[in-house]
Motif scaffolding. Structure first.
Motif, PDB file in Angstrom:
ATOM      1  N   VAL A 165      37.941  44.576  35.893  1.00  7.89           N
ATOM      2  CA  VAL A 165      38.736  44.617  37.114  1.00  7.89           C
ATOM      3  C   VAL A 165      40.134  45.148  36.789  1.00  7.89           C
ATOM      4  O   VAL A 165      40.799  44.615  35.911  1.00  7.89           O
ATOM      5  CB  VAL A 165      38.894  43.203  37.734  1.00  7.89           C
ATOM      6  CG1 VAL A 165      39.728  43.276  39.006  1.00  7.89           C
ATOM      7  CG2 VAL A 165      37.544  42.596  37.997  1.00  7.89           C
TER       8      VAL A 165
ATOM      9  N   ALA B  44      43.599  45.149  37.908  1.00 10.14           N
ATOM     10  CA  ALA B  44      44.440  44.402  38.848  1.00 10.14           C
ATOM     11  C   ALA B  44      45.726  45.152  39.164  1.00 10.14           C
ATOM     12  O   ALA B  44      46.265  45.038  40.264  1.00 10.14           O
ATOM     13  CB  ALA B  44      44.757  43.020  38.284  1.00 10.14           C
TER      14      ALA B  44
ATOM     15  N   PHE C  70      41.417  43.678  33.443  1.00 12.04           N
ATOM     16  CA  PHE C  70      40.865  42.476  32.842  1.00 12.04           C
ATOM     17  C   PHE C  70      39.601  42.806  32.058  1.00 12.04           C
ATOM     18  O   PHE C  70      38.936  43.810  32.352  1.00 12.04           O
ATOM     19  CB  PHE C  70      40.584  41.427  33.908  1.00 12.04           C
ATOM     20  CG  PHE C  70      41.830  40.756  34.401  1.00 12.04           C
ATOM     21  CD1 PHE C  70      42.462  39.800  33.625  1.00 12.04           C
ATOM     22  CD2 PHE C  70      42.388  41.094  35.621  1.00 12.04           C
ATOM     23  CE1 PHE C  70      43.619  39.176  34.063  1.00 12.04           C
ATOM     24  CE2 PHE C  70      43.546  40.474  36.062  1.00 12.04           C
ATOM     25  CZ  PHE C  70      44.167  39.520  35.278  1.00 12.04           C
TER      26      PHE C  70
ATOM     27  N   GLU D 117      54.051  31.882  44.532  1.00 14.17           N
ATOM     28  CA  GLU D 117      53.656  31.250  45.798  1.00 14.17           C
ATOM     29  C   GLU D 117      54.205  29.831  45.882  1.00 14.17           C
ATOM     30  O   GLU D 117      53.475  28.894  46.215  1.00 14.17           O
ATOM     31  CB  GLU D 117      52.122  31.210  45.913  1.00 14.17           C
ATOM     32  CG  GLU D 117      51.459  32.572  45.898  1.00 14.17           C
ATOM     33  CD  GLU D 117      51.254  33.176  47.277  1.00 14.17           C
ATOM     34  OE1 GLU D 117      51.804  32.620  48.256  1.00 14.17           O
ATOM     35  OE2 GLU D 117      50.592  34.210  47.378  1.00 14.17           O
TER      36      GLU D 117
ATOM     37  N   ARG E 118      48.689  41.394  50.057  1.00 13.07           N
ATOM     38  CA  ARG E 118      47.559  40.601  50.533  1.00 13.07           C
ATOM     39  C   ARG E 118      46.894  39.895  49.356  1.00 13.07           C
ATOM     40  O   ARG E 118      47.192  40.187  48.203  1.00 13.07           O
ATOM     41  CB  ARG E 118      46.558  41.515  51.235  1.00 13.07           C
ATOM     42  CG  ARG E 118      47.041  41.930  52.615  1.00 13.07           C
ATOM     43  CD  ARG E 118      45.963  42.681  53.333  1.00 13.07           C
ATOM     44  NE  ARG E 118      45.913  44.050  52.855  1.00 13.07           N
ATOM     45  CZ  ARG E 118      45.808  45.114  53.659  1.00 13.07           C
ATOM     46  NH1 ARG E 118      45.741  44.942  54.951  1.00 13.07           N
ATOM     47  NH2 ARG E 118      45.766  46.321  53.170  1.00 13.07           N
ATOM     48  N   SER E 119      45.992  38.996  49.651  1.00 14.96           N
ATOM     49  CA  SER E 119      45.270  38.293  48.603  1.00 14.96           C
ATOM     50  C   SER E 119      44.528  39.296  47.731  1.00 14.96           C
ATOM     51  O   SER E 119      43.873  40.197  48.241  1.00 14.96           O
ATOM     52  CB  SER E 119      44.296  37.305  49.232  1.00 14.96           C
ATOM     53  OG  SER E 119      43.666  36.570  48.222  1.00 14.96           O
ATOM     54  N   GLY E 120      44.689  39.146  46.421  1.00 14.56           N
ATOM     55  CA  GLY E 120      44.000  40.032  45.496  1.00 14.56           C
ATOM     56  C   GLY E 120      44.742  41.322  45.203  1.00 14.56           C
ATOM     57  O   GLY E 120      44.254  42.171  44.456  1.00 14.56           O
ATOM     58  N   ALA E 121      45.947  41.471  45.770  1.00 11.94           N
ATOM     59  CA  ALA E 121      46.724  42.697  45.552  1.00 11.94           C
ATOM     60  C   ALA E 121      47.232  42.806  44.118  1.00 11.94           C
ATOM     61  O   ALA E 121      47.572  43.896  43.656  1.00 11.94           O
ATOM     62  CB  ALA E 121      47.897  42.755  46.527  1.00 11.94           C
ATOM     63  N   GLY E 122      47.287  41.666  43.427  1.00  7.22           N
ATOM     64  CA  GLY E 122      47.753  41.681  42.042  1.00  7.22           C
ATOM     65  C   GLY E 122      49.108  41.022  41.851  1.00  7.22           C
ATOM     66  O   GLY E 122      49.729  41.156  40.799  1.00  7.22           O
ATOM     67  N   LYS E 123      49.564  40.269  42.858  1.00  3.45           N
ATOM     68  CA  LYS E 123      50.880  39.642  42.790  1.00  3.45           C
ATOM     69  C   LYS E 123      51.002  38.675  41.613  1.00  3.45           C
ATOM     70  O   LYS E 123      51.941  38.774  40.827  1.00  3.45           O
ATOM     71  CB  LYS E 123      51.168  38.862  44.085  1.00  3.45           C
ATOM     72  CG  LYS E 123      51.057  39.685  45.345  1.00  3.45           C
ATOM     73  CD  LYS E 123      51.345  38.838  46.573  1.00  3.45           C
ATOM     74  CE  LYS E 123      50.367  37.708  46.810  1.00  3.45           C
ATOM     75  NZ  LYS E 123      49.028  38.140  47.236  1.00  3.45           N
ATOM     76  N   SER E 124      50.068  37.749  41.534  1.00  2.00           N
ATOM     77  CA  SER E 124      50.144  36.750  40.462  1.00  2.00           C
ATOM     78  C   SER E 124      50.067  37.427  39.105  1.00  2.00           C
ATOM     79  O   SER E 124      50.800  37.071  38.181  1.00  2.00           O
ATOM     80  CB  SER E 124      49.008  35.736  40.590  1.00  2.00           C
ATOM     81  OG  SER E 124      49.127  35.030  41.792  1.00  2.00           O
ATOM     82  N   THR E 125      49.187  38.392  38.993  1.00  2.00           N
ATOM     83  CA  THR E 125      49.046  39.100  37.726  1.00  2.00           C
ATOM     84  C   THR E 125      50.381  39.745  37.341  1.00  2.00           C
ATOM     85  O   THR E 125      50.828  39.632  36.201  1.00  2.00           O
ATOM     86  CB  THR E 125      47.949  40.173  37.837  1.00  2.00           C
ATOM     87  OG1 THR E 125      46.764  39.550  38.319  1.00  2.00           O
ATOM     88  CG2 THR E 125      47.673  40.812  36.494  1.00  2.00           C
TER      89      THR E 125
HETATM   90  N1  LIG Z   1      41.660  36.308  34.611  1.00  2.00           N
HETATM   91  C1  LIG Z   1      41.115  37.265  35.383  1.00  2.00           C
HETATM   92  N2  LIG Z   1      39.976  37.891  35.032  1.00  2.00           N
HETATM   93  C2  LIG Z   1      39.444  38.859  35.783  1.00  2.00           C
HETATM   94  N3  LIG Z   1      39.956  39.288  36.938  1.00  2.00           N
HETATM   95  C3  LIG Z   1      41.087  38.716  37.359  1.00  2.00           C
HETATM   96  C4  LIG Z   1      41.734  37.668  36.611  1.00  2.00           C
HETATM   97  N4  LIG Z   1      42.836  37.293  37.285  1.00  2.00           N
HETATM   98  C5  LIG Z   1      42.896  38.053  38.383  1.00  2.00           C
HETATM   99  N5  LIG Z   1      41.853  38.917  38.440  1.00  2.00           N
HETATM  100  C6  LIG Z   1      41.602  39.916  39.492  1.00  2.00           C
HETATM  101  O1  LIG Z   1      42.738  40.737  39.615  1.00  2.00           O
HETATM  102  C7  LIG Z   1      43.021  41.006  40.975  1.00  2.00           C
HETATM  103  C8  LIG Z   1      44.414  40.569  41.323  1.00  2.00           C
HETATM  104  O2  LIG Z   1      44.488  39.164  41.235  1.00  2.00           O
HETATM  105  P1  LIG Z   1      45.819  38.338  41.503  1.00  2.00           P
HETATM  106  O3  LIG Z   1      45.517  36.918  41.243  1.00  2.00           O
HETATM  107  O4  LIG Z   1      46.927  38.955  40.765  1.00  2.00           O
HETATM  108  O5  LIG Z   1      46.010  38.583  43.057  1.00  2.00           O
HETATM  109  P2  LIG Z   1      47.069  37.935  44.043  1.00  2.00           P
HETATM  110  O6  LIG Z   1      47.752  39.059  44.707  1.00  2.00           O
HETATM  111  O7  LIG Z   1      47.896  36.942  43.320  1.00  2.00           O
HETATM  112  O8  LIG Z   1      46.135  37.222  45.086  1.00  2.00           O
HETATM  113  P3  LIG Z   1      46.312  35.797  45.818  1.00  2.00           P
HETATM  114  O9  LIG Z   1      47.261  36.032  46.944  1.00  2.00           O
HETATM  115  O10 LIG Z   1      44.936  35.509  46.301  1.00  2.00           O
HETATM  116  O11 LIG Z   1      46.808  34.812  44.808  1.00  2.00           O
HETATM  117  C9  LIG Z   1      41.926  40.332  41.775  1.00  2.00           C
HETATM  118  O12 LIG Z   1      40.940  41.277  42.069  1.00  2.00           O
HETATM  119  C10 LIG Z   1      41.407  39.277  40.844  1.00  2.00           C
HETATM  120  O13 LIG Z   1      40.052  39.031  41.103  1.00  2.00           O
END
Ligand SMILES: Nc1ncnc2c1ncn2[C@@H]1O[C@H](COP(=O)(O)OP(=O)(O)OP(=O)(O)O)[C@@H](O)[C@H]1O
Ligand SMILES: [Mg+2]
Lengths: 217, 391
Positions: free
Chosen positions: B69, B71, B65, B217, B90-97
């Protein structure tokens, strides 16, 4: 209350409504697109353009920071060019519209920003164009907020139109100044104030009702 | 696609892939001139025929990003037509990304993505929009328009695509029937429950006949019962329409309930990937084991563990976690152990379950006895395919 006074009040009320209505219309015509542009060109917006955003924002701020009475006088040549005259009800509509536009734009901008980002993403994921996102999601979702914004604008236009009246614009403000102040008829002044209060109350509750009706949250 | 949920996923294709893999391995061994396994060249065999072309092929995907960061880093992933592919982490693993990369809501900063053989990153804006109609998406918070009724929300993607009024009306009826919401068509989102909202989201996502459904999710905001009903609906849609589904979640239950294959994501990298039955019953990475712990719930309270440890120390014993799958589940494991070796077992926790037809279980037990007997007992268990882990 004498019949003449009632007649005067009624005519002035119509003039005020005319000014507020027409200025509100033109103000919305310019202010609504301006508000949308301010949102979509901003950082993280649908069609990011820092330059356009800065220019539009600066123009809106400039107009909004100019006191209305000064704006009105400053643009007299422009008013004369548009309306053919610089005094009277119709002439007053020009500065009123110009003052209303950026006011509406900023309020609309705030209403649009309230729309959940997730909705915009959902539409983009469906393959919507930026324009479709605006028309199908942003505007309908923000409609109650936009109605509230227009209500606030109408109320403040009533105030501004009274000010315009003071310098020969007609309407309730004009009546109050000419009869109530210059001829020292306190009952006219009181009547004008009462009519204005009732008018504003009416506008506000009408706007509130409409906004509530439109909201399905 | 007609296989019931309990069968192994995509067997034919998977087996073909496996065969090719084995052939490749043999060739590699032959070339290397050794009997030992050659190091894997790539984490996934690259598809080489049209029939085997994955629906999504991600190669060397990275996402950093603007803030700095990172991701995701160097992700290779194939998602096949017709499968339910889970992504857990886990939360923050990067799934949504990762999920948002699949329809380019987020653009990768490294690597390439092919969708149905087409390079997604090479598309211009208009082409991408057309392509996105083939990729449906549902969200944790539903993202329905509050200003439109249920029917209006489902109609939206069709309106965007320029369908005729009659065609929209027909398709909306069809979809509301499919998700079981025909009665609620004129309600507003504020007037229906969370589970019903997600059904609207699903109907809306299916409106333009997508090839794949991305689920971010999708059940995380729902209670357990509603979660099950939504998952059942997704599995049903997958079976009946042959629709590929990619779902991300942090709950192993969700993966276990519907996914065929799963990728475990940890700190922006794939920790392991494979058939759900394998990953759930024989996890190889520490993250997977942690995520499974939530499902199995074999966290032994500190006080119990302390007492057990004291007992173990006094009587020369250990606390073991035994993980097993398949036929072993049907045997009286601890009884047989005590019969075969002079060790005493005291059960602390037991769990048994089934994933895609494969039974699996875990026992946590205090095992006491002489050191040499304990060693023999461990050997006895290992010989039966039980993984022994000291707690
Ligand atoms: N738009 C953004 N700008 C900067 N950093 C981001 C952005 N979106 C996500 N991140 C970072 O990228 C990493 C992965 O985020 P992501 O949302 O993909 O995690 P996740 O696995 O979906 O977590 P969760 O279960 O909490 O939804 C995190 O460290 C988050 O802070
Ligand atoms: Mg997430």
């Amino acid at each position: 209350m004498t019949p003449e006074l009632a007649r005067l009040l009624f005519d002035s009320l119509l003039e005020t409504l005319w000014m507020v209505g027409v200025a509100g219309f033109f103000g919305t015509l310019a202010g609504l697109p301006l508000g949308v542009l301010l949102v979509v060109t901003d950082r993280g917006g649908l069609i990011r353009s820092v330059a356009v955003n800065r220019v539009l924002g600066a123009v809106a701020n400039a107009v909004r920071s100019t006191p209305f009475i000064i704006l009105m006088v400053a643009i007299i040549p422009f008013t004369r060019w548009i309306a053919g005259t610089s005094i009277g009800t119709t002439a007053a509509i020009v500065p009123l519209s110009i003052a209303a536009a950026p006011f509406i734009a900023r309020l609309v901008e705030a209403a649009l920003r309230e729309v959940d980002r997730g909705l915009i993403e959902a539409l983009l994921a469906m393959g919507a164009t930026p324009w479709q996102v605006v028309r199908k999601a942003l505007l309908p979702e923000a409609l109650p907020g936009i109605v509230a914004a227009l209500t606030v604008t109408a109320v403040s236009l009533v105030g501004h139109s009274a000010m315009a009246g003071a310098v020969g614009g007609g309407g309730l403000g004009d009546l109050g100044i000419r009869y109530g102040y210059q001829r020292f008829l306190p009952e006219v002044m009181a009547a004008v104030v009462v009519v204005l209060i009732v008018l504003v109350q009416l506008l506000q509750s009408l706007g509130d009702r409409l906004a509530r009706r439109l909201s399905h949250r | 696609m007609g296989q019931p949920l309990t069968l192994a996923p995509l067997t034919a294709r998977a087996r073909r892939g496996l065969v090719r893999w084995r052939v490749g391995e043999i060739v590699a061994r032959f070339r290397a001139g050794t009997g030992r396994k050659a190091p894997a060249a790539a984490s996934l065999p690259l598809p080489n025929t049209a029939a085997e072309r994955p629906l999504f092929a991600l190669r060397g995907i990275g996402k950093t990003f603007p803030g700095g960061v990172t991701a995701l880093a160097d992700i290779d992933l194939d998602i096949h037509e017709g499968e339910i592919f889970g992504i857990i982490g886990r939360s923050g693993a990067g799934k949504s990304t990762l999920l948002r990369l699949l329809n380019l809501l987020e653009r990768p900063t490294a690597g390439g993505i092919a969708f149905d053989g087409h390079d997604l990153l090479a598309l211009d804006a208009a082409e991408l929009r057309t392509r996105r109609r083939r990729i449906g998406m549902i969200f944790q918070h539903f993202n329905l328009l509050s200003s439109r009724t249920v029917a209006g929300n489902v109609a939206l993607p069709l309106e965007l695509a320029g369908a005729s009024k009659a065609a929209i009306a027909r398709r909306v009826d069809e979809l509301l029937e499919l998700v079981g919401l025909a009665e609620l068509r004129d309600r507003y989102p504020a007037q229906i429950s969370g589970g019903q909202k997600q059904r609207v989201g699903i109907a809306r996502a299916l409106a333009t006949h997508p090839r794949v459904l991305l689920c971010d999710e999708a059940t995380s905001a729902l209670d357990p019962e509603t979660t099950q009903s939504i998952l059942a609906l997704l599995a049903d849609i997958n079976r009946r329409l042959g629709l590929t589904i990619v779902l991300i979640t942090h709950q192993m239950q969700v993966i276990k309930a519907v996914a065929h294959r799963v990728a475990v994501l940890d700190a922006g990298a794939v920790a392991e990937i494979g058939d759900v039955a394998d990953i759930v019953t024989a996890p190889r990475s520490a993250v997977t084991r942690t995520l499974l712990r939530e499902l199995i719930g074999d966290e032994i309270p500190a006080s119990v563990r302390e007492r057990a440890a004291r007992l173990a120390a006094d009587g020369n014993g250990v606390v073991w976690r035994l993980a097993f799958r398949g036929a072993v589940v049907d045997t009286p494991l601890l009884a047989e152990l005590s019969a075969a070796h002079p060790v005493a077992t005291h059960l602390l926790h037991g769990y048994i379950d089934e994933v895609r037809g494969v039974p699996f279980g875990s026992l946590v037990a205090l095992v006491a006895g002489e050191n040499e007997h304990l060693r023999a007992a461990a050997g006895f268990l290992a010989a039966r395919g039980v993984r022994v882990e000291e707690v």
